[in-house]
Every structure is written in structure tokens, then in C-alpha cells.
Motif scaffolding. Structure first.
Motif, PDB file in Angstrom:
ATOM      1  N   LEU A   1       0.834  -1.198   0.000  1.00 30.90           N
ATOM      2  CA  LEU A   1       0.000   0.000   0.000  1.00 30.90           C
ATOM      3  C   LEU A   1       0.871   1.252   0.000  1.00 30.90           C
TER       4      LEU A   1
ATOM      5  N   SER B   1       2.201  -3.441  -7.945  1.00 32.93           N
ATOM      6  CA  SER B   1       1.890  -2.264  -7.139  1.00 32.93           C
ATOM      7  C   SER B   1       2.373  -0.987  -7.816  1.00 32.93           C
TER       8      SER B   1
ATOM      9  N   SER C   1       2.188   6.823   6.352  1.00 37.04           N
ATOM     10  CA  SER C   1       1.831   5.402   6.399  1.00 37.04           C
ATOM     11  C   SER C   1       3.068   4.529   6.597  1.00 37.04           C
TER      12      SER C   1
END
Length: 400
Positions: free
Chosen positions: A222, A347, A385
Motif C-alpha cells: 500500500l 503495485s 503510512s
């Protein structure tokens, strides 16, 4: 052509196949060059095909999305295929893709050509690390991977400025014809040097799920999505912003993009040392610094001098991103190189597609300043993050 006699089925060959590594490096250089060309030719492509810059930017989105799908499926779909033939097939697709783009009369065939590039890019990249590891003895794997990554660095340095310059000199279609010739050279080099490489495992789609479910891997992917997505919101529409915002000429933009590329190359070299000292700090600081630059561009407004400085610094900071995340993959998933590589490439490609796609919509409505602001928000969110959720493990020992 190199035979299979020097190659075992698990520990690598006794004699390094440097010519084969070089042929793969040419392939990587050709693929990344083709991938980046639309960013430097966005304005003339849009003008020639009578479409908006945002629509032309979907050439990047299309490539990335099909690269994403291919990188996820290729290991399982081609688990019985000779890797030599598979890599050559992807190089042939690269040539075909550039020819379709060069002769495209409108947006549909342009996008079809970029679909082919996406398949070639996703497949080649997903296989490249694992194949390179089979071309040299284990002790020489780090050097071989460094050579492979140099193809990316050189393409980053040259593709945007040279593409922009040649596009103004000979036209954007002829630039893609030259890219097709470069792909043909890569295909020939691979035909002459790559040995037969039968698959060594029995990877299935379930392996991807198993790797993704490991502690921290999902959060890491992510974060990869946010970092690369934020970068490509900015980079895909950089030329259009520099033209419409700061009013730079084509020659000036080529020089600025060259500065970006050189700084990116230096950032790649610097990142190697930074990763050794603190991988996690490198992972956090790169997107944080890029996001801060984006915020500064928006806060200061149109300022040609600061725009040039910001683009060069952006290139320097982004140089550390691929190195840091490749190192993170090596430390966290050393036992599933091919499957983890597929997830990583997927990704990145999904991030590129999402960044270029959303960026195109934002650019058409709000211009370059709006895409810059969007990029900054995503990159700062990425840094946060990583700081909160991503951890690095102890480095996997590698013989020097």
C-alpha cells in the motif's frame, strides 16, 4: 547462444553469463525508455491527434494497468515456459508496441500499442530479478542486479530530455520508431546471449496471496502504491505544467528534464549508502521530501527559478525510492523472489496508472498547479503510512 551446461537448477551457474545480463539490461533500458516517452511528448501527441493532454496522458495509464495485470498473472500463467523464450517474446511485444504508436492515426490505436507495452513491461519486470539471479553465481548476484538496475537509471536520465529534444527535431512519431529499433536491438542481444532457463518452481496464484498475507507485506505494498502514485501524478504532467505554467521553451524543458535525470541517477547512487545506514529512514524521507517540494511549489506559485530547482531536487529524492523499496523486498521476502517481484511490479504499475489517470482528470480541470497539490498530499500521506506501519527486517546476509 549460451547453452544450459553451465547452469544448475537451483544454485546458479558456475561461470557468470555477463553477456546475458547485459542483454537484459538493454531490454530494461528499452522498456523504461518507451514507458517514459509520453511524459516528454505529451503536448505534441495531444496536438497531432487533436485530443487533450489529459487524454494523451492515458497512454501512461493504459500501459501501467496492463503491466499491473500481467505482473500478477505471469508467474502462474507461464510456470512451464522457458524463461529465455518468454523474455524474448516480451521484447518482441515492445517492438510491436512502438510501431503501433508511431503509426497510430488516433487515440484507439495509440492506446492499443500502449496495451502491448504494458504486457511486455509487466512480464519482463516480474521475471527480471529472478532470471538475473540464475545467470550468475550467488556471490555475484548483487553486482548483476546493480547492472540490471543501471538500465533503469540510464533510461531515467535520457528518456525524458532526449525524447523531448528529438520530438521537437524529428517529430514524436519518429521518436517511437527509434524506440522500436532500440527494442529490436535488445531482442537480438537476448537471442544471441540468453541461455535456456527452464522454470525452477511451481508458482501458483495462491503463492501471491500467501506472500501478501505475511506480516507487514500488505501495508508495504500500500505504501508503494502511494509513493509511486504520488510521484507519477506530478511527473506525467510535468512537461505540460512547465509549458503552461512557467512558459518554458522546448529546449529549456529538455534541459530541465536532463537535470531531473542526472539528479535521479545521483540519488540512486546516494540511496545505496543511506539504505545501509537506515532503510526505514530512507523509506520515510524520500516521499516526505518530495511531498514537501510539491507543497512549496503550490505555496510559492509560478516561479521559473524555483520550478527548476524543485524539479532537480525531486529527481534527487526520487532516485532513492526504487533502491529503498527493492532493498525492503529483499529483506522481507527473500524466499519468494519471483512472486514478490510480481507483487512489487504490480503495485508500481497500478500506482502509475492510478496516478496518471487521476492526474489527467485533475490537470484538465485545474492545470499543473492542481496536479502538483494532489501529488504533495498523496506523498505526505505515504510518508506517514510508512512511518506508522512499515518495518524493515535484518538484512539477509550476502557474500561480498
Amino acid at each position: 547462444m549460451t547453452s544450459t551446461t553451465n547452469h544448475d537448477r537451483g544454485g546458479g551457474p558456475q561461470v557468470p553469463a555477463w553477456s546475458a545480463v547485459a542483454s537484459m539490461t538493454i531490454g530494461v533500458f528499452s522498456l523504461v525508455t518507451a514507458e517514459f516517452l509520453p511524459a516528454s511528448l505529451l503536448t505534441p501527441i495531444a496536438a497531432d491527434l487533436a485530443i487533450s493532454e489529459g487524454s494523451a496522458g492515458q497512454a501512461v495509464t493504459t500501459t501501467a494497468l496492463f503491466g499491473f495485470v500481467t505482473s500478477l498473472l505471469i508467474t502462474a500463467a507461464a510456470r512451464s515456459a522457458d524463461r529465455r523464450k518468454l523474455l524474448m517474446f516480451f521484447s518482441a511485444l515492445l517492438v510491436t508496441s512502438n510501431l503501433f504508436v508511431a503509426f497510430a492515426p488516433g487515440l484507439p490505436l495509440l492506446l492499443f500499442g500502449r496495451v502491448l507495452l504494458g504486457v511486455a513491461l509487466g512480464g519482463f519486470w516480474a521475471m527480471s530479478t529472478a532470471v538475473t539471479m540464475r545467470l550468475v553465481p550467488p556471490v555475484l548476484v548483487p553486482r548483476a542486479l546493480a547492472i540490471l538496475m543501471s538500465g533503469v537509471s540510464v533510461a531515467t536520465v535520457l528518456a525524458a530530455p532526449v525524447g523531448s529534444y528529438l520530438g521537437d527535431l524529428i517529430g514524436w512519431r519518429d521518436v517511437f520508431l527509434l524506440a522500436a529499433a532500440l527494442g529490436l536491438a535488445a531482442l537480438l542481444a537476448q537471442w544471441l546471449t540468453l541461455p535456456s532457463l527452464r522454470p525452477t518452481g511451481t508458482a501458483k496464484l495462491g503463492t501471491l496471496v500467501e506472500v501478501l498475507r505475511r506480516p507487514g507485506i500488505g501495508l508495504g505494498m500500500l505504501a508503494v502504491l502511494l509513493v509511486f502514485g504520488g510521484h507519477f501524478v506530478f511527473f506525467t504532467y510535468l512537461r505540460a505544467y512547465l509549458e503552461s505554467g512557467s512558459g518554458f521553451s522546448i529546449a529549456s524543458i529538455s534541459t530541465i528534464l536532463l537535470g531531473f535525470g542526472v539528479a535521479n541517477f545521483l540519488g540512486t547512487l546516494l540511496a545505496g549508502r543511506l539504505v545501509q545506514k537506515s532503510l526505514r529512514l530512507t523509506l520515510v524521507m524520500a516521499p516526505l521530501l518530495m511531498g514537501t517540494l510539491a507543497v512549496a511549489i503550490v505555496a510559492i506559485g509560478t516561479n521559473p527559478v524555483f520550478d527548476v530547482l524543485a524539479v532537480v531536487l525531486w529527481g534527487l529524492f526520487f532516485g532513492g525510492v526504487p533502491v529503498a523499496w527493492s532493498s525492503w523486498i529483499a529483506r522481507t521476502v527473500p524466499d519468494e523472489a519471483e512472486s514478490a517481484g510480481g507483487l512489487f511490479v504490480a503495485s508500481i504499475n497500478f500506482a502509475i496508472g492510478l496516478g496518471a489517470g487521476l492526474g489527467g482528470v485533475v490537470f484538465d480541470f485545474g492545470g499543473g498547479m492542481a496536479t502538483t497539490a494532489m501529488s504533495g498530499i498523496v506523498l505526505i500521506l505515504a510518508a506517514f503510512s510508512i512511518l506508522v506501519g512499515v518495518r524493515s527486517r535484518t538484512p539477509v546476509p550476502v557474500a561480498a
